[in-house]
Every structure is written in C-alpha cells, then in structure tokens.
Design a protein around this motif. Structure first.
Motif, mmCIF file in Angstrom:
data_model
loop_
_atom_site.group_PDB
_atom_site.id
_atom_site.type_symbol
_atom_site.label_atom_id
_atom_site.label_comp_id
_atom_site.label_asym_id
_atom_site.label_seq_id
_atom_site.Cartn_x
_atom_site.Cartn_y
_atom_site.Cartn_z
ATOM 1 N N THR A 360 -44.039 -32.045 -22.226
ATOM 2 C CA THR A 360 -42.873 -31.377 -21.636
ATOM 3 C C THR A 360 -43.246 -30.352 -20.572
ATOM 4 O O THR A 360 -42.415 -30.033 -19.715
ATOM 5 N N LYS A 361 -44.478 -29.789 -20.661
ATOM 6 C CA LYS A 361 -44.918 -28.712 -19.755
ATOM 7 C C LYS A 361 -43.983 -27.492 -19.840
ATOM 8 O O LYS A 361 -43.792 -26.777 -18.865
ATOM 9 N N ASP A 362 -43.398 -27.270 -20.999
ATOM 10 C CA ASP A 362 -42.486 -26.149 -21.224
ATOM 11 C C ASP A 362 -42.908 -25.445 -22.509
ATOM 12 O O ASP A 362 -42.819 -26.015 -23.605
ATOM 13 N N TRP A 363 -43.389 -24.206 -22.376
ATOM 14 C CA TRP A 363 -43.890 -23.478 -23.533
ATOM 15 C C TRP A 363 -42.775 -23.150 -24.519
ATOM 16 O O TRP A 363 -42.970 -23.199 -25.737
ATOM 17 N N THR A 365 -39.985 -24.770 -25.220
ATOM 18 C CA THR A 365 -39.638 -25.958 -26.004
ATOM 19 C C THR A 365 -40.719 -26.273 -27.019
ATOM 20 O O THR A 365 -40.436 -26.559 -28.199
#
Length: 398
Positions: A360-363, A365
C-alpha cells in the motif's frame, strides 16, 4: 529491481488454467511443463539445501551427547546426581514430577540459576505431560464417537448414498490438501518476483522453553499470513539448524517444513553467507533510525525472539557486532500509545506491517490494520474508526 510485469503475466496465465495438472517440484526439476508450455529455470524458486528431518530419537541422542559432555565437568556431575536424588524424593512425596525427563530438560535444569527456578521448570514439565495425556485421551474419545456415528449412519442408510447438506453431493469437493497445495504454489510463483524477508532463528539460547514455543507459534502465523497475502514475500529462516529448539518446535507444528514445495527457505546458514552485506537491514526496536519507506532492493531481517519476561537489546547488539544497517518501525510517529501500553509487537504483526507497507505504501493503513486497538489512546481509537469508515466508503464508491 523486480519484474512486476512478468510476475502478473505469470499469475494471469495461472488463473486461465482449467486444472492444476502437474506436480510442482522446485528442487529436483530445472524446468517444468505447464499444459504444454515450458517455463524455464529463471522462475524456479531458489530454495536452500533441504535438511533431512530428524526424528525424536535422533534429537534425544544429540542432547544426550551434549549432556555427557556437560557431565565430564565434576561440578556438573555432582549437581546432576543431587538433582536425580531430589527428583526421586519428590516422587516419593507424591509431588508434581513428570514420569520421563528428557536429556535437554536435564541440561536446562543444570544451568538453572536457582533451586526455585528448577522446581518451577519441573512443574512446567509435569503440566505439559498431563496436557499431552489429556490430548491423547480426547483423541481416543473423538475417534470412538466418529466410529459410533458411522455405525448409526450405516444402519440408517446401508447403501451409503445419503444426499443432503453435509452428506454426499453432486458437486466436486475441494479438500484441505488441494487448497493447501494451491496456496503453496501461488506463494511460490509470487514470491519469486518479490523482495526477501529473513527471520533470524539464532536466539534460542536466550529464551525459555515457554518463549521458544510462543516464538514457533508466531512463526506459523507469519507463514500463514504471508501465504494468504496478495503479494507474499520470499521468506528465509536463517541460523535454523535441525537441532535448533525453535526449529524442532516449529517442525511439530508444521510437519512439511522441509518439503520441496513448502513456501519458505529453511537453512542453517547465516544471512551474511547468503546475501550481500550492503543489502541487509536489521529491524530492531532499540535503534534510533526510523524506517521511512520500504525499499524492495533491501533484505529486511526480523529477529525470531520472544522476550516478555526479561526484554534485552539482543538484536541491537547482534546488528552492531555484525556491522549491519539498523532501522525500526515508525510507531511513535504515527500512533499515540495509551498509558502503560506495551509497544512490543509479535513476529507475525511485524511481518504483516512490512507486507502491507510494501503493497500500500501507506504507513497509517499498515499500522492501523495490525496494531491492537487496546494499545492506543481513546482519541486515536476514534480516529481509527473514522479511518475505517473512509476506507469502507471509498471501497463502496469504487
């Protein structure tokens, strides 16, 4: 870099197949035939040299040799005789003592720091023995109940053709073994094009038997989560010799650990012997450098260690000794921890966060999905609920 286009092409090609009509062997074959199309050696999984599975007798024989070496010391020999006298006295007094004490347990008892610790471990062995006996008795009762049910079923339907929910069906059944083979194959194909993650199993000497068992269970959960993830990584268990207590416990939970088609690489070698030192990054919560993003060109190392009783910076000391780059997860940057909450994460939670941040490259989430909500402050719990509402609404809107 990794060829993601080729990976997705292979996965699409796999989905278009009607049946899985070949035996997937990743060690003995340099290539295999997939419905008439030959796939060359470059997509074959690079598994480590598999080790022959050791039986319980062979493991006991190895520990017996270690015990004999230990008893060559007069001090240990005297302590061993006193320990045997004490165990016999406890049996005469009808105390909680196991019927059989294995050589590895004698080694642990001889290295115990105090008599109280010895007695606690003897009671621990006794409780485990009672649990095993109860489990055997439950299995016997279950098999007897199944036999009685089968006899009643034969009386009701002598022909054996009883249709309906839970009985014979006109549809093809998917058995657990078939699903397990499919997931292993899917993980093997995907992980060939994904980065590598290493579990360092060299901490069995600093953990108690209870912590070793807990560590093995967390490794099993890590294997399950990795196999079911959309983009599973290629897992390596390094410093995992067959006589390693973590490996022997893990082998009891996963009997097919050393099979060729199992989606993990188990090797007694060190990660320093397998990978370039500049590519290695050791994840330790005791360092100062925070992880900002997931680098697919790096090999991340997770220390397979459970230290609830006496947490010590073993991973930090090991990484410094081997002069490896160190990073830690940015937990304090994105999360507000509750008062008195423990920031320690399990091995499967760390692996899940790594796989999600890679995908996702989203911390936010990645952390919200795998950090227990009880460890956060009430305000962040509300933020987490709002965050999930936004994700749900975004999913419904497409």
């Amino acid at each position: 870099m990794f060829n993601y286009g080729l990976r997705h092409s292979m996965f699409l090609f796999q989905k278009l197949q009607s049946t899985l009509s070949f035996s997937f062997n990743t060690i003995n074959k340099t290539c295999f035939n997939l419905n008439g199309i030959q796939i060359s050696d470059f997509i074959r999984r690079n598994l480590c040299q598999t080790v022959q599975i050791k039986s319980k007798e062979e493991i006991d024989e190895f520990h017996q040799k270690e015990l004999d070496k230990l008893l060559e010391n007069p001090a240990y020999s005297k302590a061993y005789k006193l320990l045997q006298y004490e165990i016999e006295y406890m049996r005469e007094m009808s105390e909680n003592v196991p019927k059989v004490i294995r050589p590895k347990d004698y080694i642990y008892l001889l290295n115990s720091p105090s008599k109280t610790h010895q007695r606690k471990h003897i009671r621990f062995l006794f409780c485990n023995e009672i649990k095993r006996e109860n489990l055997k008795e439950k299995r016997k009762q279950k098999s007897e109940e199944l036999r009685l049910e089968l006899e009643e079923y034969r009386k009701v339907c002598p022909s054996g053709l009883l249709y309906g929910l839970g009985h014979n069906s006109l549809f093809l059944r998917i058995y657990d073994q078939t699903l397990d083979s499919y997931l292993n194959y899917n993980s093997a194909i995907y992980s060939r094009f994904e980065p590598k993650i290493v579990f360092d199993c060299g901490y069995n000497n600093v953990m108690s038997p209870f912590e070793i068992k807990n560590c093995a269970r967390q490794l099993v959960l890590s294997l399950v989560f990795n196999r079911q993830h959309r983009t599973p990584a290629e897992l390596y268990f390094c410093n995992a010799a067959p006589e390693n207590e973590i490996v022997t416990t893990l082998l009891k939970l996963v009997p097919n650990l050393y099979e060729d088609t199992f989606p993990a690489n188990v090797t007694p070698l060190s990660y320093l012997d397998m990978f370039d030192k500049n590519e290695l990054v050791y994840l330790t919560p005791h360092c100062k450098t925070e992880m900002t993003h997931y680098d697919p060109d790096k090999v991340y190392i997770i220390g397979a260690m459970v230290d609830k009783a006496s947490p010590q910076p073993y991973s930090l000391a090991k990484a410094k000794k081997e002069k490896l780059r160190m990073e830690k997860l940015p937990l304090d940057r994105y999360l507000n921890w509750g008062s008195g909450s423990n920031k320690c994460l399990t091995l499967n939670q760390v692996l899940a966060i790594l796989l999600d941040i890679k995908y996702t490259k989203d911390w936010m989430t990645s952390l919200f999905n795998h950090i227990p909500i009880r460890k956060l402050q009430p305000e962040q719990r509300m933020d987490r609920e709002k965050f999930y509402e936004k994700i749900t609404a975004r999913t419904k809107n497409g």
